[in-house]
Design a protein around this motif. Structure first.
Motif, PDB file in Angstrom:
ATOM      1  N   HIS A 181      -1.253  11.528  10.760  1.00 41.89           N
ATOM      2  CA  HIS A 181      -0.713  12.395   9.719  1.00 41.89           C
ATOM      3  C   HIS A 181       0.278  11.565   8.898  1.00 41.89           C
ATOM      4  O   HIS A 181       1.153  10.888   9.461  1.00 41.89           O
ATOM      5  CB  HIS A 181      -0.007  13.592  10.352  1.00 41.89           C
ATOM      6  CG  HIS A 181       0.356  14.669   9.375  1.00 41.89           C
ATOM      7  ND1 HIS A 181       1.362  14.508   8.429  1.00 41.89           N
ATOM      8  CD2 HIS A 181      -0.150  15.914   9.182  1.00 41.89           C
ATOM      9  CE1 HIS A 181       1.456  15.616   7.708  1.00 41.89           C
ATOM     10  NE2 HIS A 181       0.547  16.477   8.146  1.00 41.89           N
ATOM     11  N   PRO A 182       0.168  11.574   7.568  1.00 41.69           N
ATOM     12  CA  PRO A 182       1.092  10.786   6.741  1.00 41.69           C
ATOM     13  C   PRO A 182       2.559  11.088   7.026  1.00 41.69           C
ATOM     14  O   PRO A 182       3.411  10.186   6.992  1.00 41.69           O
ATOM     15  CB  PRO A 182       0.700  11.180   5.316  1.00 41.69           C
ATOM     16  CG  PRO A 182      -0.730  11.585   5.418  1.00 41.69           C
ATOM     17  CD  PRO A 182      -0.860  12.251   6.755  1.00 41.69           C
ATOM     18  N   GLY A 183       2.861  12.344   7.317  1.00 48.55           N
ATOM     19  CA  GLY A 183       4.242  12.700   7.615  1.00 48.55           C
ATOM     20  C   GLY A 183       4.769  12.015   8.857  1.00 48.55           C
ATOM     21  O   GLY A 183       5.964  11.706   8.958  1.00 48.55           O
ATOM     22  N   GLN A 209      -7.405   8.019   0.145  1.00 47.54           N
ATOM     23  CA  GLN A 209      -6.044   8.213   0.636  1.00 47.54           C
ATOM     24  C   GLN A 209      -5.959   9.547   1.378  1.00 47.54           C
ATOM     25  O   GLN A 209      -6.765  10.448   1.162  1.00 47.54           O
ATOM     26  CB  GLN A 209      -5.034   8.196  -0.511  1.00 47.54           C
ATOM     27  CG  GLN A 209      -5.197   9.334  -1.506  1.00 47.54           C
ATOM     28  CD  GLN A 209      -4.098   9.356  -2.549  1.00 47.54           C
ATOM     29  OE1 GLN A 209      -3.147   8.584  -2.493  1.00 47.54           O
ATOM     30  NE2 GLN A 209      -4.216  10.248  -3.515  1.00 47.54           N
ATOM     31  N   ARG A 210      -4.972   9.634   2.265  1.00 44.14           N
ATOM     32  CA  ARG A 210      -4.683  10.870   2.986  1.00 44.14           C
ATOM     33  C   ARG A 210      -3.308  11.352   2.543  1.00 44.14           C
ATOM     34  O   ARG A 210      -2.298  10.711   2.835  1.00 44.14           O
ATOM     35  CB  ARG A 210      -4.705  10.630   4.501  1.00 44.14           C
ATOM     36  CG  ARG A 210      -6.101  10.464   5.063  1.00 44.14           C
ATOM     37  CD  ARG A 210      -6.079  10.010   6.505  1.00 44.14           C
ATOM     38  NE  ARG A 210      -5.354  10.932   7.383  1.00 44.14           N
ATOM     39  CZ  ARG A 210      -5.875  12.038   7.904  1.00 44.14           C
ATOM     40  NH1 ARG A 210      -7.133  12.370   7.621  1.00 44.14           N
ATOM     41  NH2 ARG A 210      -5.170  12.804   8.718  1.00 44.14           N
ATOM     42  N   THR A 211      -3.297  12.467   1.813  1.00 39.43           N
ATOM     43  CA  THR A 211      -2.044  13.010   1.309  1.00 39.43           C
ATOM     44  C   THR A 211      -1.792  14.382   1.957  1.00 39.43           C
ATOM     45  O   THR A 211      -2.638  14.907   2.679  1.00 39.43           O
ATOM     46  CB  THR A 211      -2.081  13.166  -0.212  1.00 39.43           C
ATOM     47  OG1 THR A 211      -3.205  14.000  -0.580  1.00 39.43           O
ATOM     48  CG2 THR A 211      -2.246  11.818  -0.897  1.00 39.43           C
ATOM     49  N   LEU A 247       0.835  -1.197   0.000  1.00 36.56           N
ATOM     50  CA  LEU A 247       0.000   0.000   0.000  1.00 36.56           C
ATOM     51  C   LEU A 247       0.877   1.256   0.000  1.00 36.56           C
ATOM     52  O   LEU A 247       1.981   1.252   0.542  1.00 36.56           O
ATOM     53  CB  LEU A 247      -0.899   0.031   1.234  1.00 36.56           C
ATOM     54  CG  LEU A 247      -2.305  -0.572   1.074  1.00 36.56           C
ATOM     55  CD1 LEU A 247      -2.214  -2.060   0.788  1.00 36.56           C
ATOM     56  CD2 LEU A 247      -3.143  -0.305   2.322  1.00 36.56           C
ATOM     57  N   ARG A 248       0.392   2.305  -0.616  1.00 38.07           N
ATOM     58  CA  ARG A 248       1.061   3.600  -0.529  1.00 38.07           C
ATOM     59  C   ARG A 248       0.836   4.185   0.868  1.00 38.07           C
ATOM     60  O   ARG A 248      -0.096   3.799   1.570  1.00 38.07           O
ATOM     61  CB  ARG A 248       0.520   4.563  -1.584  1.00 38.07           C
ATOM     62  CG  ARG A 248       0.762   4.117  -3.028  1.00 38.07           C
ATOM     63  CD  ARG A 248       0.170   5.114  -4.011  1.00 38.07           C
ATOM     64  NE  ARG A 248       0.440   4.760  -5.407  1.00 38.07           N
ATOM     65  CZ  ARG A 248      -0.349   3.990  -6.149  1.00 38.07           C
ATOM     66  NH1 ARG A 248      -1.468   3.505  -5.620  1.00 38.07           N
ATOM     67  NH2 ARG A 248      -0.033   3.717  -7.396  1.00 38.07           N
ATOM     68  N   ARG A 249       1.686   5.126   1.243  1.00 41.09           N
ATOM     69  CA  ARG A 249       1.575   5.755   2.553  1.00 41.09           C
ATOM     70  C   ARG A 249       0.194   6.347   2.770  1.00 41.09           C
ATOM     71  O   ARG A 249      -0.439   6.119   3.804  1.00 41.09           O
ATOM     72  CB  ARG A 249       2.636   6.847   2.702  1.00 41.09           C
ATOM     73  CG  ARG A 249       2.626   7.535   4.054  1.00 41.09           C
ATOM     74  CD  ARG A 249       3.639   8.669   4.116  1.00 41.09           C
ATOM     75  NE  ARG A 249       3.206   9.849   3.359  1.00 41.09           N
ATOM     76  CZ  ARG A 249       3.791  11.043   3.430  1.00 41.09           C
ATOM     77  NH1 ARG A 249       4.858  11.198   4.195  1.00 41.09           N
ATOM     78  NH2 ARG A 249       3.338  12.065   2.729  1.00 41.09           N
ATOM     79  N   GLY A 250      -0.288   7.118   1.799  1.00 38.78           N
ATOM     80  CA  GLY A 250      -1.583   7.766   1.933  1.00 38.78           C
ATOM     81  C   GLY A 250      -2.729   6.777   1.964  1.00 38.78           C
ATOM     82  O   GLY A 250      -3.758   7.030   2.609  1.00 38.78           O
ATOM     83  N   GLU A 251      -2.582   5.653   1.254  1.00 39.77           N
ATOM     84  CA  GLU A 251      -3.630   4.630   1.244  1.00 39.77           C
ATOM     85  C   GLU A 251      -3.746   3.964   2.604  1.00 39.77           C
ATOM     86  O   GLU A 251      -4.845   3.682   3.077  1.00 39.77           O
ATOM     87  CB  GLU A 251      -3.331   3.602   0.153  1.00 39.77           C
ATOM     88  CG  GLU A 251      -3.407   4.173  -1.257  1.00 39.77           C
ATOM     89  CD  GLU A 251      -2.860   3.238  -2.312  1.00 39.77           C
ATOM     90  OE1 GLU A 251      -3.066   3.521  -3.505  1.00 39.77           O
ATOM     91  OE2 GLU A 251      -2.210   2.224  -1.944  1.00 39.77           O
TER      92      GLU A 251
END
Length: 323
Positions: A229-231, A160-162, A135-139
């Motif tokens: 938070h994605p970061g 997703q959260r970007t 999965l991508r980070r945002g996903e």
């Protein structure tokens, strides 16, 4: 739009826009500096161009212009760094000189060591899910329990959260192909079941203690129940990797590694493409399927064995009969 396109193109008349003006604007953008004080990269220029081209395509559809001049913009080629594996030699060089590949993935043994190290980390299920299913980070940050079917062993990527700066933007996946169903193995299902139970227990304890605990339905949250938070995920992984004493990788490299492991385990390109949500199989093959050393050695041994067998007396006749 606000950083690049409006300052360099905002004063121009849409109907008079030409390819020459756009090339001049991109030449000016190319010599500006990014936040690190470096010239803009080719990747940035291509992202800006993609945004502009999409906007002008909309203008063509609405009849405001008859042709899209962005098609005639000349851009520098993007550098696609080769994905390398953290072999023993590369690890030794990194420890001695600090030199590291731009994009690197762990071996299966290194990944297993990391997952064993973070077994008691509250985000262990997230590291496992990204490392195994890509999965991508945002996903992962935007995943909700409503989109996870533990009975059928699958999850749906539908949001997703970007980030834009530090602000979080939640919305649909980055492309149509990114909207996908990801199969889950039995062990991953068990990891997520245990995670859900612990999450529910934690929420019950906080509420009983009179503390606030939100219930937004997110799979991965902070102690207060709010989505992450994605970061934070990027920073947390960097800290854990450093503590584990493993060679450094980025969070997105866990996704690279998931495809690499699937490929080494025998998954075909189409399956990996669907798993990662790529629009084309070429992107999957070119970017994500670095062959792990063991798989490469097995292929080399098989090739050599075939050649040696073919060189033996009567081998050619035997092969013809076997066909």
């Amino acid at each position: 739009m606000e950083t690049f396109l409006i300052p360099h193109l905002g004063q121009l008349i849409l109907g008079d826009l030409t390819g020459r003006q756009l090339n001049a604007a991109f030449a000016q953008i190319a010599v500006t500096r990014n936040r690190a004080g470096q010239p803009q990269t080719a990747c940035t220029l291509h992202h800006v161009h993609t945004t502009l081209r999409a906007a002008l395509n909309a203008a063509v559809r609405e009849g405001l212009i008859s042709d899209n001049p962005a098609r005639r913009v000349e851009l520098p080629a993007r550098d696609h760094p080769q994905t390398l594996v953290w072999t023993e030699a590369r690890v030794a060089e990194w420890k001695a000189t600090g030199t590291r590949p731009t994009v690197a993935v762990w071996t299966a043994a290194q990944l297993a060591a990391f997952l064993d190290y973070v077994r008691d980390d509250s985000l262990y299920p997230l590291w496992w899910l990204i490392a195994l299913r890509g999965l991508r980070r945002g996903e992962a940050a935007g995943l909700r329990w409503a989109d996870v079917d533990l009975h059928e062993g699958q999850l749906a990527v539908v949001r997703q959260r970007t980030t834009a700066g530090y602000d979080v933007i939640e919305g649909p996946p980055k492309s149509t192909a990114s909207r996908r169903t990801v199969a889950l193995d039995k062990h991953t299902v068990q990891v997520l079941r245990q995670h859900r139970t612990r999450q529910q227990d934690r929420r019950t304890r906080r509420l009983a203690a009179g503390k606030v605990c939100h219930d937004g339905g997110y799979v991965f949250t902070g102690p207060d129940g709010l989505p992450l938070h994605p970061g934070y995920l990027t920073q947390r992984l960097r800290l854990l990797v450093d503590r584990a004493g493993l060679p450094p990788i980025r969070l997105h490299d866990l996704r690279h590694g998931a495809a690499t492991l699937a490929h080494a385990a025998g998954a075909d390109m189409k399956t990996i493409q669907d798993q990662l949500g790529h629009a084309t199989i070429r992107l999957t093959a070119d970017t994500y399927t670095t062959v792990l050393p063991t798989a490469a050695r097995d292929a080399a041994e098989a090739t050599a064995t075939y050649l040696i067998a073919a060189s033996k007396p009567g081998a050619e006749v035997t092969q013809q009969i076997n066909r």
